[in-house]
Design a protein around this motif. Structure first.
Motif, mmCIF file in Angstrom:
data_model
loop_
_atom_site.group_PDB
_atom_site.id
_atom_site.type_symbol
_atom_site.label_atom_id
_atom_site.label_comp_id
_atom_site.label_asym_id
_atom_site.label_seq_id
_atom_site.Cartn_x
_atom_site.Cartn_y
_atom_site.Cartn_z
ATOM 1 N N SER A 25 -17.977 -17.574 -16.696
ATOM 2 C CA SER A 25 -17.855 -18.845 -17.423
ATOM 3 C C SER A 25 -18.868 -18.909 -18.547
ATOM 4 N N ASN A 26 -18.489 -19.668 -19.584
ATOM 5 C CA ASN A 26 -19.415 -20.096 -20.637
ATOM 6 C C ASN A 26 -19.006 -21.501 -21.041
ATOM 7 N N GLU A 27 -19.587 -22.009 -22.113
ATOM 8 C CA GLU A 27 -19.349 -23.411 -22.487
ATOM 9 C C GLU A 27 -17.904 -23.685 -22.879
ATOM 10 N N PHE A 28 -17.098 -22.644 -23.140
ATOM 11 C CA PHE A 28 -15.727 -22.865 -23.600
ATOM 12 C C PHE A 28 -14.685 -22.644 -22.506
ATOM 13 N N GLY A 29 -15.143 -22.265 -21.304
ATOM 14 C CA GLY A 29 -14.167 -22.090 -20.250
ATOM 15 C C GLY A 29 -14.636 -21.103 -19.214
ATOM 16 N N TYR A 30 -13.711 -20.772 -18.300
ATOM 17 C CA TYR A 30 -14.051 -19.842 -17.230
ATOM 18 C C TYR A 30 -12.826 -18.994 -16.888
ATOM 19 N N LEU A 31 -13.123 -17.878 -16.181
ATOM 20 C CA LEU A 31 -12.092 -17.021 -15.604
ATOM 21 C C LEU A 31 -12.435 -16.812 -14.144
ATOM 22 N N MET A 32 -11.411 -16.768 -13.292
ATOM 23 C CA MET A 32 -11.638 -16.513 -11.880
ATOM 24 C C MET A 32 -10.539 -15.594 -11.379
ATOM 25 N N ALA A 33 -10.932 -14.546 -10.606
ATOM 26 C CA ALA A 33 -9.956 -13.589 -10.093
ATOM 27 C C ALA A 33 -10.284 -13.253 -8.663
ATOM 28 N N ASN A 34 -9.246 -13.064 -7.825
ATOM 29 C CA ASN A 34 -9.375 -12.625 -6.445
ATOM 30 C C ASN A 34 -9.100 -11.128 -6.369
ATOM 31 N N ALA A 35 -9.831 -10.426 -5.537
ATOM 32 C CA ALA A 35 -9.572 -9.022 -5.259
ATOM 33 C C ALA A 35 -9.969 -8.747 -3.828
ATOM 34 N N PHE A 36 -9.028 -8.213 -3.030
ATOM 35 C CA PHE A 36 -9.367 -7.986 -1.631
ATOM 36 C C PHE A 36 -9.783 -6.542 -1.411
ATOM 37 N N VAL A 37 -10.564 -6.367 -0.347
ATOM 38 C CA VAL A 37 -10.897 -5.042 0.174
ATOM 39 C C VAL A 37 -10.266 -4.968 1.551
ATOM 40 N N ASN A 38 -9.253 -4.084 1.679
ATOM 41 C CA ASN A 38 -8.478 -3.963 2.908
ATOM 42 C C ASN A 38 -8.794 -2.619 3.534
ATOM 43 N N VAL A 39 -9.337 -2.638 4.694
ATOM 44 C CA VAL A 39 -9.705 -1.405 5.388
ATOM 45 C C VAL A 39 -8.550 -1.019 6.302
ATOM 46 N N LEU A 40 -7.894 0.146 5.964
ATOM 47 C CA LEU A 40 -6.712 0.606 6.698
ATOM 48 C C LEU A 40 -6.875 2.056 7.095
ATOM 49 N N ALA A 41 -6.222 2.439 8.154
ATOM 50 C CA ALA A 41 -6.118 3.836 8.578
ATOM 51 C C ALA A 41 -4.637 4.115 8.793
ATOM 52 N N GLU A 42 -3.971 4.775 7.797
ATOM 53 C CA GLU A 42 -2.522 4.978 7.836
ATOM 54 C C GLU A 42 -2.205 6.443 7.531
ATOM 55 N N PRO A 43 -1.313 7.061 8.320
ATOM 56 C CA PRO A 43 -0.865 8.423 7.991
ATOM 57 C C PRO A 43 -0.027 8.400 6.716
ATOM 58 N N PRO A 44 0.186 9.560 6.083
ATOM 59 C CA PRO A 44 0.928 9.592 4.810
ATOM 60 C C PRO A 44 2.377 9.164 4.971
ATOM 61 N N ARG A 45 2.856 8.534 3.952
ATOM 62 C CA ARG A 45 4.289 8.225 3.805
ATOM 63 C C ARG A 45 4.704 8.620 2.395
ATOM 64 N N VAL A 46 5.885 9.262 2.272
ATOM 65 C CA VAL A 46 6.434 9.587 0.951
ATOM 66 C C VAL A 46 7.477 8.531 0.625
ATOM 67 N N LEU A 47 7.257 7.820 -0.470
ATOM 68 C CA LEU A 47 8.129 6.691 -0.823
ATOM 69 C C LEU A 47 9.298 7.108 -1.707
ATOM 70 N N THR A 48 9.195 8.267 -2.373
ATOM 71 C CA THR A 48 10.314 8.745 -3.195
ATOM 72 C C THR A 48 11.486 9.101 -2.291
ATOM 73 N N PRO A 49 12.711 8.628 -2.590
ATOM 74 C CA PRO A 49 13.863 8.932 -1.735
ATOM 75 C C PRO A 49 14.053 10.434 -1.573
ATOM 76 N N PRO A 50 14.432 10.876 -0.373
ATOM 77 C CA PRO A 50 14.621 12.316 -0.151
ATOM 78 C C PRO A 50 15.869 12.839 -0.871
ATOM 79 N N ASN A 51 15.788 14.147 -1.202
ATOM 80 C CA ASN A 51 16.917 14.875 -1.812
ATOM 81 C C ASN A 51 17.374 14.263 -3.142
#
Length: 1309
Positions: free
Chosen positions: A430-456
């Motif tokens: 922020s300053n005298e002319f306005g402000y900005l606010m943003a959310n950003a999460f930190v997600n702790v995951l343990a996931e095996p690989p997945r391929v998202l591109t359709p097969p063949n």
């Protein structure tokens, strides 16, 4: 998926620690199937704007939507404290959402004004929205006021203030009159940004009492108006004293006019001013000047250029508007006002400030346990913004202490994350002319690989283009991607392959060899996953033959070709465009597979034509121009100038060339006096000319027209010029083609070609004819002739020369002096005949005739020559006279000899001569006779081989048609011809004149000989005739080998036999044993002669043959009553199997000879095809005519009740199965045997003598049932097939009755 890795750069050991554990930010894929099973902190997906102005007539709707796993719960704060939604019945939160709907009906809307913030929470963190400031829109009323009337002098400046009430948001200002019509604005009268109305100088036309300022409020959609302002403009120069006395000097609005004035600024005031604007907003600078005349405004930026792409001038250049302002727009802007008296300027210093704006907003992180992540919040602004961090909506300094978290201004580092440490971080700048606010999460995951591109998945790409093979994956930790080609070849990063961080494989320049199967493998410490895709590299689409530039005449057709090569697996689509648009919807445009045809081309068809070949992967295109040409438009505006008696200047304006340059102009004239309606070519002018000097003739009423010519042709004629008349004059020329010739012995006819009316040059045209006898001293005689083209002079001597001339004259004088020609009076028949006729014989065919010429005076005309008449009376060896037709040869000129060619030797001729002139022939000379000596004879009339044997040939010939002397004998020469058509040594024999045949012995068997025969007189031999013949082939040693129960084995092939024969000792007929003996075969010019030995009497005997090694049916020819038969029509160079078969009605046994192989030699055919000979065609026609006559006679007799066998059967049995006569082939109907399918009695036998079964094969069992046909004593077949086994059946023997017409007809075939 963003796979860019954000490595932490630091110093010392800390850097090493971070590098060993830090990973890239892993984004959660949008695939619902992936999201479904993943925990995720809340993420705000929709929220209301920071500044919310609401209409009190409508509900307040505050949007707040979020996603997460599990589904987030929502809460609100107002003015920094918890807002209990459930306690306020007017507030409703939508189910599953944080959106608030506030019902303000019946309530004071001001109660809900304030600052609101939404919170979304689940087990993994808390996200918060922006602060939303809610304000009610307002449209206050204008304050009560009374506007004083404004009275001003002409030319002074004036400002009418609006001063609208403050509203939320500010209103839109419009000046109108009482009729709600906008007041006209221009550079003199304009509206300022604040709504005031400015007059740079007033005019009397500005006088009115309804200047009304209207304010339109946006949210309430209401319009309020100020009280009308009255303005009166006085012109003091025209105002009289009475009117001026009504006004006090103080009544006038400020100032007094001084006439024309220098410019001055009404807005802004002073020499300088300042203006602040925020980055990204729109800068509006305004300068309004007064002066007389009205000043012009211009703008410039000191030390720089105005941003042309973002700058615009409005309000008649009084407002400079710059959109999307940035720091580069800071500076001093100068506006200049100028009129003819001078100029003035004002400087505006612009400062650009900036509310916070993002350089790099924080992004969500998905981390695996023990990984390290970084959140960055990079912003900018003027002044520099202050950054504060929050975690789960709580200032980070107030949050529970976390040693793994480190905050460094705009960066948060989370080290060695553990399961359950997921959270949502907020960055506030922020300053005298306005402000900005943003959310950003930190997600702790343990996931095996997945391929998202359709097969063949199959990727298709054009060769020499980049190919991108995707391998979108998800996993935590981020999977490592590796690629393999055809499941074997490992692909590494490097030319020509590039493997991107998101797993995509790029082939920079794909080639056909890159086609195949590709496998991507995604790996992390929790597992491995692979996926297969396929790449197909296609050939590019190319236009091989491009359309070419066409120049086409209107009405013709234009053809554009566009031949294309493309990958055969791709479906192409051809599209044609005209001038980059669609083709006209016209049936004249015909689109074919690889061409475009435009029929009946018109002018509007001209343009650029483009063929575009599209496939699903690429395209190619090519264009060509079509130019439509046609004949030029006709010239116009014909004008005659510079007129004289014999010339005039013609001027014209060329018409349109129609895309083909004009080559020349053709100028024509019409003689309205002498030949109206007839246009005559006068002259031509160059294609660049527009004038021509025309040479004219007297006494002509001219009208001119012009035609233009280009490569297409001549234009239509121009409109005729006005008439131009020339004055009369004496003729310029005399008649042409003057000629004198007599038609009678005592006259001469003088003729000429008269002048045309155009050539007459005036009225009263006549001709003066002059003549005198040549070489006689006398004066010219003359005669005037009018309206004629000849003059007859009588009483002349016969064939006397005259000098002649003809002169034209009219009322205006004589023509030029005429030229002299010589003519002759008429001719008469010659008086004398040639004398002293002598003949000199040079040889047997040429004689030379001499005579003494007649005197020229006796010719009585022009000597044309001498005609020699001659005729052959008879041959010297003939006793009776056989006079031939008389012949004549004319020898031109004054000749005394001539040759007579083409005479017949050994003959008596008669000759006489006549002299010839134009009138005719004179009397005959005395006739003379002469004899021609002997010559060589003509060729013998024929030479034939009449008998053949193994070693001899018999020849016969006929004497010459013309002996040409006393015949003394014949000379016969012959020589053998080998298989390659080579000729052997010649042998020669002589014969007397009375011999016309000879037997040549001691010849070689199976040899072709060529014979030459000439006749002789005492003068020598004449021309020869030739013939060829062959001796018979001796085949006594060639016996076919026959196996038991089989046909003959394959016989030896002769190389090039001309004849072939199988001989064995002659055997008499035996009562028992085989029916046939030896079979012989020979080949001659007529065909294959087959002969055989036969023992016993059989009625049905056939010769059968088939092409060797062929599967066709055996061909059969009936040969009853003979022991030989010639098979005709065999093909040269082919081998045939031949056999003779017999079938007796009394026994079922079928007898057959051995098979022999007959080879027709493939020697050059020196025989004449009989089918093309006239005598053979005539014979066949005669036979066909005879058969037709027989059929007609039979038909007539049958209708009269004639008793034929069929007729008798009809009378006796009255069988209903009797068939009528067939109309299609003329044969008679037969009795149908209902018991079996035997051949019909009396049925017509085919012309080759065979009877075919319905189905034919090679088995001899076909002949198991014999016929009851009869044979004469000589064995000739006279019966018919009846299908009966015995003659003495109950039906009787039909052969004893009268012969049937059908059999009679068959006997002629």
């Amino acid at each position: 998926m963003d796979g860019s890795r954000k490595w932490l750069l630091g110093l010392g050991a800390v850097v090493l620690v971070f590098l060993s554990h830090m990973t890239s930010a892993l984004e959660v894929p949008l695939d619902p199937k992936v999201l479904e099973g993943l925990p995720q902190p809340p993420t705000i997906t929709q929220q209301s704007p920071k500044d919310y102005i609401f209409d009190p007539r409508e509900n307040i709707v505050l949007h707040c939507e979020a996603k997460g796993k599990p589904q987030p719960s929502f809460s609100w704060t107002r003015n920094g404290t918890h807002f209990d939604v459930e306690k306020d019945s007017k507030v409703l939160m939508k189910p599953g959402s944080g959106t608030l709907v506030i019902d303000i009906s019946g309530e004071k809307a001001e109660v809900y004004e304030g600052t609101y913030q939404c919170t979304a929470h689940n087990d993994h963190g808390t996200a918060i929205s922006n602060n939303i400031v809610i304000r009610q829109s307002r449209s206050p009323l204008w304050s009560k006021e009374r506007n004083e009337a404004v009275v001003v002098q002409k030319g002074v400046p004036l400002v009418l203030q609006c001063q609208p009430p403050a509203g939320l948001p500010p209103p839109v200002i419009i000046w109108m009159d009482n009729n709600f019509q906008r007041l006209p604005l221009d550079k003199r009268v304009s509206q300022a940004l604040n709504g005031d109305l400015y007059f740079s100088n007033v005019l009397p036309d500005d006088t009115r009492n309804d200047y009304i300022c209207y304010a339109r409020f946006h949210y309430t959609q209401t319009i309020q108006q100020k009280q009308p302002i009255s303005v009166t403009v006085l012109d003091m120069e025209t105002m009289n004293e009475t009117v001026a006395a009504l006004y006090n000097i103080t009544d006038f609005y400020r100032g007094s006019p001084d006439g024309e004035r220098h410019p001055g600024f009404m807005l802004p005031l002073g020499a300088t001013s300042t203006k602040m604007v925020l980055r990204g907003e729109t800068l509006e600078l305004e300068c309004i000047a007064e002066g007389l005349p009205t000043p012009d405004i211009s703008w410039q930026k000191e030390g720089g250029e105005l941003p042309s792409g973002r700058m615009s001038l409005q309000n008649f250049k009084k407002t400079l508007r710059i959109s999307d302002v940035n720091e580069a727009d800071t500076g001093s802007y100068r506006c200049t006002a100028a009129n003819k008296l001078g100029s003035v300027y004002h400087d505006i210093k612009v400062t650009v400030k900036a509310a916070p704006f993002w350089v790099s907003a924080p992004r969500n992180l998905i981390l695996a346990p023990n990984e390290t992540g970084i959140l960055t919040c990079r912003v900018n602004g003027t002044p520099k913004p202050t950054i504060r961090w929050f975690v789960n909506g709580v200032p980070i300094e107030n949050a529970p202490e976390d040693h793994s978290r480190k905050v460094d201004e705009d960066t948060v580092i989370i080290s060695s994350v553990q399961s359950g440490s997921s959270a949502v971080y907020q960055c506030n700048a922020s300053n005298e002319f306005g402000y900005l606010m943003a959310n950003a999460f930190v997600n702790v995951l343990a996931e095996p690989p997945r391929v998202l591109t359709p097969p063949n998945r199959v990727y298709q790409v054009i060769s020499n283009n980049p190919a991108l093979l995707h391998c979108a994956s998800f996993g935590s930790p981020i999977p490592v991607i590796t690629w393999f080609k055809d499941s074997q070849i490992s692909i590494r990063n490097g030319d020509p392959f590039v493997i991107y961080e998101n797993g995509t494989l790029e082939i920079n320049v794909a080639q056909p060899l890159n086609s195949g199967k590709y496998t991507c493998i995604a790996t992390n410490n929790l597992g491995i996953k692979e996926n297969h895709v396929f790449l197909e590299v296609k050939e590019p689409t190319r236009i091989l033959r491009q359309p070419e530039y066409k120049v086409v005449q209107r009405g013709m057709s234009a053809l554009f070709e566009c031949k294309v090569k493309h990958d055969p697996s791709l479906i192409p689509t051809m599209t044609w465009l005209k001038d980059k648009g669609e083709l006209p919807d016209d049936e004249r445009f015909v689109v074919d597979t690889d061409s475009l045809t435009i029929k009946d081309v018109r002018g509007e068809d001209e343009g650029a034509y483009t063929c575009i070949m599209n496939t699903t992967l690429d395209q190619d295109s090519a264009s060509a121009m079509l130019t439509v040409v046609e004949k030029p438009d006709p010239p116009t505006d014909l004008e005659l100038t510079d007129q004289t008696e014999r010339s005039v200047q013609l001027t014209w304006t060329p018409g349109d060339e129609n895309n083909s340059p004009i080559k020349n102009f053709l100028i024509q004239y019409e003689d309205l006096l002498h030949q109206p309606g007839v246009w005559v070519n006068l002259t031509e002018a160059d294609g660049t000319s527009t004038t021509a000097r025309l040479q004219l003739s007297p006494h002509v009423y001219y009208s001119f027209r012009v035609l233009a010519q280009n490569d297409v042709g001549y234009s239509n004629p121009s409109a005729p010029s006005h008439e131009y008349r020339t004055s009369p004059a004496a003729p310029d020329e005399n008649p042409s083609n003057v000629h004198g010739a007599g038609t009678q012995p005592d006259n001469i006819v003088i003729s000429w070609t008269p002048l045309t009316g155009f050539q007459s040059n005036g009225q009263g045209l006549q001709y003066k004819v002059y003549w005198k006898q040549k070489d006689v001293d006398e004066d010219w005689s003359s005669q005037n002739v009018a309206n004629a083209s000849q003059f007859v002079l009588s009483g002349t001597q016969t064939y006397v020369p005259y000098e002649i001339k003809v002169q034209a004259f009219n009322h205006y004088g004589n023509g030029p002096d005429p030229g002299v020609v010589v003519g002759y009076s008429g001719e008469d028949f010659p008086l004398s005949a040639p004398e002293s006729v002598n003949i000199m014989v040079h040889n047997s065919t040429v004689a030379e005739v001499h005579w003494e010429p007649v005197s020229l005076s006796s010719v009585r005309g022009k000597l044309q020559g001498y005609t020699v008449y001659y005729r052959r009376e008879r041959g010297l060896h003939e006793t009776a006279e056989e006079a031939e037709q008389q012949q004549a040869l004319t020898f031109s000129g004054n000749r005394s000899e001539g040759r007579l060619p083409g005479l017949q030797p050994y003959s008596l001729y008669n000759v006489f001569i006549k002299v010839l002139n134009n009138k005719g022939e004179g009397p005959s000379s005395l006739s003379k006779t002469f004899e021609t000596p002997e010559g060589v004879p003509g060729p013998p009339t024929f030479l034939n081989v009449v008998d053949y044997s193994l070693d001899s040939l018999t020849l016969a010939w006929g004497p010459p048609a013309n002996n040409n002397g006393r015949l003394v004998g014949y000379t016969l020469s012959y020589q053998p011809v080998n298989s390659t058509s080579g000729l052997g040594p010649i042998k020669e024999m002589s014969f007397l004149a009375n011999e016309t045949s000879a037997v040549l012995g001691s010849l070689n068997s199976s040899m072709l000989y060529k014979f030459y025969l000439t006749a002789r007189t005492i003068k020598g031999p004449g021309p020869s005739i030739s013939e060829e013949a062959s001796t018979i082939l001796d085949t006594a040693r060639i016996q076919p080998t026959v196996g038991p129960g089989k046909g003959p084995t394959e016989p030896p092939l002769t190389t090039s036999p001309t004849t072939q024969s199988l001989h064995s000792p002659f055997h008499k007929a035996l009562p028992i044993g085989p029916l046939f003996g030896t079979i012989n075969a020979s080949v001659s010019e007529d065909g294959a002669l087959i002969s055989w030995e036969q023992f016993g009497h059989h009625k049905n005997v056939f010769v059968e043959y088939i092409v060797e090694n062929s599967k066709e049916e055996w061909k059969k020819e009936l040969v009853n009553g003979t022991h030989s038969h010639t098979i005709k029509g065999l093909k040269p160079g082919m081998s045939y199997r031949v056999r003779v078969v017999a079938k007796d009605p009394a026994e079922p046994t079928v007898h057959s000879t051995n098979e022999v192989v007959v080879t027709v030699p493939a020697v050059p055919n020196r025989q004449v095809d009989i089918a093309t000979q006239g005598w053979f065609i005539g014979l066949m026609c005669a036979i066909a005519l005879l058969i037709l006559v027989l059929l007609i006679v039979c038909f007539i007799k049958r209708n009269k009740g004639g008793k034929y066998p069929v007729k008798e059967k009809e009378d006796a049995h009255q069988d209903p199965e009797i068939q009528p006569m067939k109309e299609d082939d003329g044969t008679f109907g037969e009795y149908s045997d209902t018991e079996d399918h035997k051949p019909l009695k009396g049925s017509r036998t085919p012309s080759n003598g065979t009877v075919r079964r319905d189905e034919s094969d090679d088995s001899l069992v076909d002949y198991g049932e014999g016929g009851d046909g009869q044979f004469n004593e000589d064995g000739s077949f006279i019966g018919q097939y009846s299908g009966k086994k015995e003659k003495d059946t109950h039906e009787g023997n039909e052969s004893s009755e009268a012969p049937s017409p059908v059999n009679a007809m068959n006997s002629f075939v």
